[in-house]
Structures are given as structure tokens and as C-alpha cells.
Motif scaffolding. Structure first.
Motif, PDB file in Angstrom:
ATOM      1  N   VAL A  26       0.835  -1.197   0.000  1.00 20.79           N
ATOM      2  CA  VAL A  26       0.000   0.000   0.000  1.00 20.79           C
ATOM      3  C   VAL A  26       0.868   1.244   0.000  1.00 20.79           C
ATOM      4  O   VAL A  26       0.598   2.215  -0.716  1.00 20.79           O
ATOM      5  CB  VAL A  26      -0.964  -0.022   1.211  1.00 20.79           C
ATOM      6  N   LEU A  27       1.946   1.240   0.787  1.00 19.80           N
ATOM      7  CA  LEU A  27       2.862   2.378   0.838  1.00 19.80           C
ATOM      8  C   LEU A  27       3.545   2.588  -0.513  1.00 19.80           C
ATOM      9  O   LEU A  27       3.670   3.721  -0.984  1.00 19.80           O
ATOM     10  CB  LEU A  27       3.904   2.160   1.941  1.00 19.80           C
ATOM     11  N   ALA A  51       1.032   4.120  -2.922  1.00 21.89           N
ATOM     12  CA  ALA A  51       0.792   5.530  -2.626  1.00 21.89           C
ATOM     13  C   ALA A  51       1.961   6.393  -3.070  1.00 21.89           C
ATOM     14  O   ALA A  51       1.767   7.481  -3.627  1.00 21.89           O
ATOM     15  CB  ALA A  51       0.539   5.703  -1.130  1.00 21.89           C
ATOM     16  N   LEU A  52       3.174   5.935  -2.848  1.00 24.07           N
ATOM     17  CA  LEU A  52       4.349   6.698  -3.274  1.00 24.07           C
ATOM     18  C   LEU A  52       4.455   6.754  -4.801  1.00 24.07           C
ATOM     19  O   LEU A  52       4.826   7.790  -5.362  1.00 24.07           O
ATOM     20  CB  LEU A  52       5.623   6.084  -2.674  1.00 24.07           C
ATOM     21  N   ALA A  53       4.107   5.671  -5.462  1.00 22.17           N
ATOM     22  CA  ALA A  53       4.153   5.662  -6.929  1.00 22.17           C
ATOM     23  C   ALA A  53       3.114   6.624  -7.491  1.00 22.17           C
ATOM     24  O   ALA A  53       3.382   7.348  -8.465  1.00 22.17           O
ATOM     25  CB  ALA A  53       3.922   4.254  -7.444  1.00 22.17           C
ATOM     26  N   ALA A  54       1.934   6.660  -6.894  1.00 20.84           N
ATOM     27  CA  ALA A  54       0.903   7.579  -7.361  1.00 20.84           C
ATOM     28  C   ALA A  54       1.303   9.023  -7.119  1.00 20.84           C
ATOM     29  O   ALA A  54       1.092   9.897  -7.966  1.00 20.84           O
ATOM     30  CB  ALA A  54      -0.421   7.270  -6.664  1.00 20.84           C
TER      31      ALA A  54
END
Length: 60
Positions: A5-6, A9-12
Motif C-alpha cells: 500500500v505504501l 501511494a508513493l508511486a501515485a
């Protein structure tokens, strides 16, 4: 699961942060469409309704 999930989120966040550019934005002018109507088109619908009402009254 938390790492996945982290990472997502960082990729987005990284993809939206690098989405901009230094190029000038292209602004398109609004398109104006002029419709040509004849003077008789405004009276056509009321006449049609009048004929339909007259036919309904005559048949009853």
C-alpha cells in the motif's frame, strides 16, 4: 501488505508530481455555433398541438 500500500501511494504521488512540464499551456478558444432557424419554426409546435387537440375534441 502495508509495504504494498505504501509503495502504491508513493508511486501515485511521484507520477502526479512529475506530470507537469515547462511548456506553455494550450488554451483553445471557445467555439460559437450559430443555429439558423426560420421564422415559421416557432409557430410550428403550437399549431401541431392545436391540431391534435382539435382532433381529440372532434373524435369524442
Amino acid at each position: 501488505m502495508k509495504k504494498l500500500v505504501l509503495a502504491a501511494a508513493l508511486a501515485a504521488a511521484a507520477s502526479t508530481a512529475s506530470a507537469g512540464s515547462l511548456a506553455e499551456p494550450v488554451v483553445e478558444a471557445p467555439v460559437v455555433v450559430e443555429e439558423t432557424t426560420s421564422s415559421s419554426s416557432g409557430i410550428l409546435l403550437p399549431l401541431l398541438i392545436l391540431v391534435l387537440v382539435g382532433a381529440a375534441v372532434a373524435s369524442s
